[in-house]
Design a protein around this motif. Structure first.
Motif, PDB file in Angstrom:
ATOM      1  N   GLU A 178       1.330  12.089   1.523  1.00 34.90           N
ATOM      2  CA  GLU A 178       0.598  13.023   0.665  1.00 34.90           C
ATOM      3  C   GLU A 178       1.290  14.373   0.656  1.00 34.90           C
ATOM      4  O   GLU A 178       2.227  14.625   1.416  1.00 34.90           O
ATOM      5  CB  GLU A 178      -0.838  13.173   1.154  1.00 34.90           C
ATOM      6  CG  GLU A 178      -0.959  13.636   2.602  1.00 34.90           C
ATOM      7  CD  GLU A 178      -2.400  13.691   3.063  1.00 34.90           C
ATOM      8  OE1 GLU A 178      -2.643  14.336   4.098  1.00 34.90           O
ATOM      9  OE2 GLU A 178      -3.279  13.106   2.398  1.00 34.90           O
ATOM     10  N   TRP A 194     -13.924  12.107  -0.786  1.00 36.83           N
ATOM     11  CA  TRP A 194     -12.685  11.687  -0.134  1.00 36.83           C
ATOM     12  C   TRP A 194     -12.672  10.170   0.061  1.00 36.83           C
ATOM     13  O   TRP A 194     -11.656   9.507  -0.142  1.00 36.83           O
ATOM     14  CB  TRP A 194     -12.524  12.410   1.200  1.00 36.83           C
ATOM     15  CG  TRP A 194     -11.268  12.039   1.936  1.00 36.83           C
ATOM     16  CD1 TRP A 194      -9.982  12.197   1.512  1.00 36.83           C
ATOM     17  CD2 TRP A 194     -11.192  11.446   3.228  1.00 36.83           C
ATOM     18  NE1 TRP A 194      -9.105  11.742   2.458  1.00 36.83           N
ATOM     19  CE2 TRP A 194      -9.813  11.288   3.527  1.00 36.83           C
ATOM     20  CE3 TRP A 194     -12.127  11.046   4.183  1.00 36.83           C
ATOM     21  CZ2 TRP A 194      -9.384  10.735   4.732  1.00 36.83           C
ATOM     22  CZ3 TRP A 194     -11.686  10.500   5.370  1.00 36.83           C
ATOM     23  CH2 TRP A 194     -10.329  10.348   5.641  1.00 36.83           C
ATOM     24  N   THR A 247       0.226   7.930  -1.815  1.00 37.08           N
ATOM     25  CA  THR A 247      -1.178   7.535  -1.641  1.00 37.08           C
ATOM     26  C   THR A 247      -1.966   7.648  -2.939  1.00 37.08           C
ATOM     27  O   THR A 247      -2.709   6.738  -3.315  1.00 37.08           O
ATOM     28  CB  THR A 247      -1.855   8.397  -0.557  1.00 37.08           C
ATOM     29  OG1 THR A 247      -1.155   8.228   0.680  1.00 37.08           O
ATOM     30  CG2 THR A 247      -3.308   8.005  -0.373  1.00 37.08           C
ATOM     31  N   TYR A 248      -1.807   8.776  -3.636  1.00 39.33           N
ATOM     32  CA  TYR A 248      -2.654   9.066  -4.792  1.00 39.33           C
ATOM     33  C   TYR A 248      -1.875   8.974  -6.105  1.00 39.33           C
ATOM     34  O   TYR A 248      -2.188   9.675  -7.065  1.00 39.33           O
ATOM     35  CB  TYR A 248      -3.277  10.451  -4.644  1.00 39.33           C
ATOM     36  CG  TYR A 248      -4.079  10.601  -3.370  1.00 39.33           C
ATOM     37  CD1 TYR A 248      -5.280   9.918  -3.203  1.00 39.33           C
ATOM     38  CD2 TYR A 248      -3.640  11.418  -2.332  1.00 39.33           C
ATOM     39  CE1 TYR A 248      -6.020  10.041  -2.035  1.00 39.33           C
ATOM     40  CE2 TYR A 248      -4.377  11.548  -1.162  1.00 39.33           C
ATOM     41  CZ  TYR A 248      -5.559  10.858  -1.012  1.00 39.33           C
ATOM     42  OH  TYR A 248      -6.288  10.991   0.147  1.00 39.33           O
ATOM     43  N   THR A 303       0.854  -1.188   0.000  1.00 40.33           N
ATOM     44  CA  THR A 303       0.000   0.000   0.000  1.00 40.33           C
ATOM     45  C   THR A 303       0.883   1.229   0.000  1.00 40.33           C
ATOM     46  O   THR A 303       1.959   1.240   0.601  1.00 40.33           O
ATOM     47  CB  THR A 303      -0.937   0.026   1.231  1.00 40.33           C
ATOM     48  OG1 THR A 303      -0.175  -0.248   2.432  1.00 40.33           O
ATOM     49  CG2 THR A 303      -2.035  -1.022   1.105  1.00 40.33           C
ATOM     50  N   ARG A 305      -6.866   5.023  -4.556  1.00 43.01           N
ATOM     51  CA  ARG A 305      -5.628   5.079  -3.791  1.00 43.01           C
ATOM     52  C   ARG A 305      -4.683   3.954  -4.206  1.00 43.01           C
ATOM     53  O   ARG A 305      -5.087   3.006  -4.876  1.00 43.01           O
ATOM     54  CB  ARG A 305      -5.937   4.996  -2.284  1.00 43.01           C
ATOM     55  CG  ARG A 305      -6.611   6.254  -1.721  1.00 43.01           C
ATOM     56  CD  ARG A 305      -7.053   6.025  -0.280  1.00 43.01           C
ATOM     57  NE  ARG A 305      -7.470   7.258   0.373  1.00 43.01           N
ATOM     58  CZ  ARG A 305      -8.655   7.823   0.245  1.00 43.01           C
ATOM     59  NH1 ARG A 305      -9.574   7.265  -0.546  1.00 43.01           N
ATOM     60  NH2 ARG A 305      -8.951   8.942   0.883  1.00 43.01           N
ATOM     61  N   CYS A 325      -8.648   0.865  -0.341  1.00 38.38           N
ATOM     62  CA  CYS A 325      -9.809   1.746  -0.177  1.00 38.38           C
ATOM     63  C   CYS A 325     -10.066   1.910   1.314  1.00 38.38           C
ATOM     64  O   CYS A 325      -9.739   1.026   2.113  1.00 38.38           O
ATOM     65  CB  CYS A 325     -11.054   1.143  -0.836  1.00 38.38           C
ATOM     66  SG  CYS A 325     -10.957   0.981  -2.630  1.00 38.38           S
ATOM     67  N   CYS A 351     -13.290   2.055  -5.224  1.00 39.60           N
ATOM     68  CA  CYS A 351     -13.707   2.422  -3.866  1.00 39.60           C
ATOM     69  C   CYS A 351     -15.139   2.961  -3.826  1.00 39.60           C
ATOM     70  O   CYS A 351     -15.878   2.720  -2.866  1.00 39.60           O
ATOM     71  CB  CYS A 351     -12.741   3.454  -3.282  1.00 39.60           C
ATOM     72  SG  CYS A 351     -11.006   2.893  -3.268  1.00 39.60           S
ATOM     73  N   TRP A 357      -3.014   0.031  -7.481  1.00 41.47           N
ATOM     74  CA  TRP A 357      -4.088   1.026  -7.598  1.00 41.47           C
ATOM     75  C   TRP A 357      -5.435   0.373  -7.291  1.00 41.47           C
ATOM     76  O   TRP A 357      -5.717  -0.730  -7.756  1.00 41.47           O
ATOM     77  CB  TRP A 357      -4.090   1.612  -8.998  1.00 41.47           C
ATOM     78  CG  TRP A 357      -4.826   2.909  -9.183  1.00 41.47           C
ATOM     79  CD1 TRP A 357      -5.889   3.148 -10.009  1.00 41.47           C
ATOM     80  CD2 TRP A 357      -4.533   4.154  -8.549  1.00 41.47           C
ATOM     81  NE1 TRP A 357      -6.267   4.462  -9.932  1.00 41.47           N
ATOM     82  CE2 TRP A 357      -5.449   5.113  -9.039  1.00 41.47           C
ATOM     83  CE3 TRP A 357      -3.580   4.558  -7.610  1.00 41.47           C
ATOM     84  CZ2 TRP A 357      -5.450   6.449  -8.612  1.00 41.47           C
ATOM     85  CZ3 TRP A 357      -3.576   5.871  -7.190  1.00 41.47           C
ATOM     86  CH2 TRP A 357      -4.501   6.808  -7.688  1.00 41.47           C
ATOM     87  N   ARG A 401     -12.276   8.311  -3.437  1.00 40.86           N
ATOM     88  CA  ARG A 401     -11.078   8.590  -4.214  1.00 40.86           C
ATOM     89  C   ARG A 401     -10.177   7.357  -4.356  1.00 40.86           C
ATOM     90  O   ARG A 401      -9.918   6.644  -3.365  1.00 40.86           O
ATOM     91  CB  ARG A 401     -10.292   9.719  -3.544  1.00 40.86           C
ATOM     92  CG  ARG A 401      -9.157  10.274  -4.384  1.00 40.86           C
ATOM     93  CD  ARG A 401      -8.550  11.496  -3.703  1.00 40.86           C
ATOM     94  NE  ARG A 401      -7.448  12.028  -4.506  1.00 40.86           N
ATOM     95  CZ  ARG A 401      -6.696  13.065  -4.152  1.00 40.86           C
ATOM     96  NH1 ARG A 401      -6.949  13.691  -3.011  1.00 40.86           N
ATOM     97  NH2 ARG A 401      -5.707  13.471  -4.925  1.00 40.86           N
ATOM     98  N   HIS A 447       1.545   5.296   0.839  1.00 35.80           N
ATOM     99  CA  HIS A 447       1.136   6.282   1.850  1.00 35.80           C
ATOM    100  C   HIS A 447       1.962   7.559   1.690  1.00 35.80           C
ATOM    101  O   HIS A 447       2.994   7.579   1.031  1.00 35.80           O
ATOM    102  CB  HIS A 447       1.309   5.691   3.248  1.00 35.80           C
ATOM    103  CG  HIS A 447       0.596   4.386   3.429  1.00 35.80           C
ATOM    104  ND1 HIS A 447      -0.717   4.293   3.794  1.00 35.80           N
ATOM    105  CD2 HIS A 447       1.036   3.103   3.252  1.00 35.80           C
ATOM    106  CE1 HIS A 447      -1.075   3.023   3.850  1.00 35.80           C
ATOM    107  NE2 HIS A 447      -0.032   2.271   3.533  1.00 35.80           N
TER     108      HIS A 447
END
Length: 445
Positions: free
Chosen positions: A237, A280, A245-246, A233, A285, A289, A269, A265, A283, A235
């Motif tokens: 931002e 939010w 994260t994104y 995952t 991630r 999710c 979600c 990806w 979105r 993390h």
């Protein structure tokens, strides 16, 4: 054990005196008492293990910033060979002052001593991960059958949640394990940890490649199949490209001359049940999710992991430089200083393992003969049954996906030709008969 006793108890006996029992009823009652005796004093007998079993571990264990890790030792079944599936049921309740208002990583692992003599080190293998829902309770079911070799006898279990909430707020954690009885084809009998940790992403001074060195492996001689599970995952931002994260980035695993590719990806979600109408939450991630289980990237590498043969695993991540990191150069972003909220370093949370499987009750040539055909990718199957019977021939991938099936009636010894030349790989051959299921490994090249 209480469940097993209640199942075997017949209330009709409670109103029947011994004096009025007939010999048949007396024999039945003696048999029942013997059964209860066996179940009580020998709970690991087949009679007991054949039923579904639930193991309770943590029950409403409080977790907050002062208690981010809970650890306990629990008694699991001494043998889990009678169970076809193991499910972990993870529940979160909010404390009296509410849950954490932010999403957090929750990871469950099994702890055990290292196999290096005299090291005194402890190994932790992650068996499940989820992302907590902000300000909400929840319940999740995770399939942890791959880790059956670690979930038997005496098990040290731990749960870590990276929460920073306190003041009476936090989580109450309950974890149960359901062992589902039944026949299975493959036994996951060995777990080997690969890459594990939280590498920083996008800093040239700390390249992620240093954290992901190639790993040399040697498949166990008992292994019929090998799979790599990678749970990752992203993390952090406030960085360039929204990392990590994104940021949708390519992850690769190379084995021999083959490279598997996967974008870390989650863009589904918004479709999850219970997701609120909030952008939010919806979105996408990097690999997760909010309020959902993190699903591993599973790769069947059986064709490269021949028993006793050395091979190399090489994991890599798409190159990236975080332009918004603290550095001497003029900052090209609004802010290059890391902070607790709004701008945190990009990193990946990676846990990975190689899982070895062996076929349950593999049969010899006296019951099932498998021979090469007249050209590559073609095999000849000859079941040898004691009497004419219907059979069901199945060829499956490691995950259980069916790629070939043929059913026929009343045969005893007949040659079947399977043409799998267009689908090379390592498969499980299942020949289902009234006398039982015959299993073999098929290596199609």
């Amino acid at each position: 054990m209480i469940f097993a006793l209640k199942r075997g108890f017949d209330p009709s006996y409670s109103n029947t005196s011994t004096a009025r029992l007939t010999p048949a009823r007396l024999q039945s009652r003696v048999g029942l008492l013997l059964l209860l005796y066996i179940l009580f004093f020998f709970p690991d007998t087949t009679l007991y293990a054949a039923a579904d079993t639930t193991i309770v571990t943590f029950v409403q264990a409080p977790m907050d910033i002062m208690n981010r890790t809970i650890t306990g030792r629990f008694a699991f079944p001494k043998s889990n060979s009678e169970y076809r599936q193991i499910l972990m049921i993870y529940s979160l309740e909010c404390s009296s002052h509410g849950c954490d208002p932010w999403d957090r990583v929750s990871t469950v692992g099994v702890r055990y001593p290292s196999n290096h003599p005299g090291s005194g080190e402890e190994v932790v293998t992650e068996i499940g991960r989820l992302i907590t829902p902000p300000e909400r309770a929840g319940r999740w079911v995770l399939d942890v059958t791959d880790y059956r070799s670690l979930l038997r006898d005496s098990v040290t279990l731990s749960n870590f949640i990276n929460t920073s909430i306190g003041g009476g707020s936090g989580f109450l954690v309950t974890i149960l394990f359901k062992f589902v009885a039944g026949e299975h084809d493959l036994e996951a009998y060995r777990v080997e940890n690969l890459w594990s940790g939280l590498p920083v992403y996008g800093d040239p001074g700390r390249p992620v490649e240093q954290f992901l060195p190639p790993i040399g492996m040697k498949a166990d001689r008992e292994a019929d199949f090998v799979r790599v599970n990678i749970t990752a995952t992203g993390h952090g931002e406030g960085n360039s490209e929204g990392a990590a994260t994104y940021s949708r980035k390519l992850h690769e695993l190379s084995v021999a001359d083959t490279t598997f590719r996967h974008y870390l990806w989650r863009d589904d979600c918004a479709d999850l049940s219970g997701t609120p109408d909030d952008e939010w939450w919806k979105r996408p991630r990097a690999g997760y999710c909010l309020g959902d289980v993190v699903f591993p990237w599973r790769l069947d590498i059986s064709r490269y992991a021949a028993p006793g043969v050395l091979y190399t695993l090489d994991y890599s991540v798409e190159p990236y430089v975080n332009e918004c990191r603290p550095r001497p150069d003029p900052c090209p972003c609004d802010d290059c200083t890391y902070s607790i909220i709004g701008h945190s370093p990009p990193f990946y949370w990676i846990e990975s393992q190689a899982i070895s499987y062996r076929i349950v009750d593999e049969v010899g040539d006296d019951l099932l003969m498998v021979e090469p055909g007249d050209r590559p990718g073609v095999v000849r199957i000859t079941p040898r049954l004691s009497q004419p019977s219907p059979i069901d021939i199945q060829v499956q991938e490691l995950g259980g996906e069916l790629i070939y099936r043929r059913q026929t009636s009343s045969i005893s010894e007949q040659v079947f030709t399977l043409d799998l030349s267009t689908t090379p790989g390592v498969y499980l051959l299942r020949v289902v008969t009234p006398q039982g299921t015959l299993r073999r490994r098929l290596d199609i090249r």
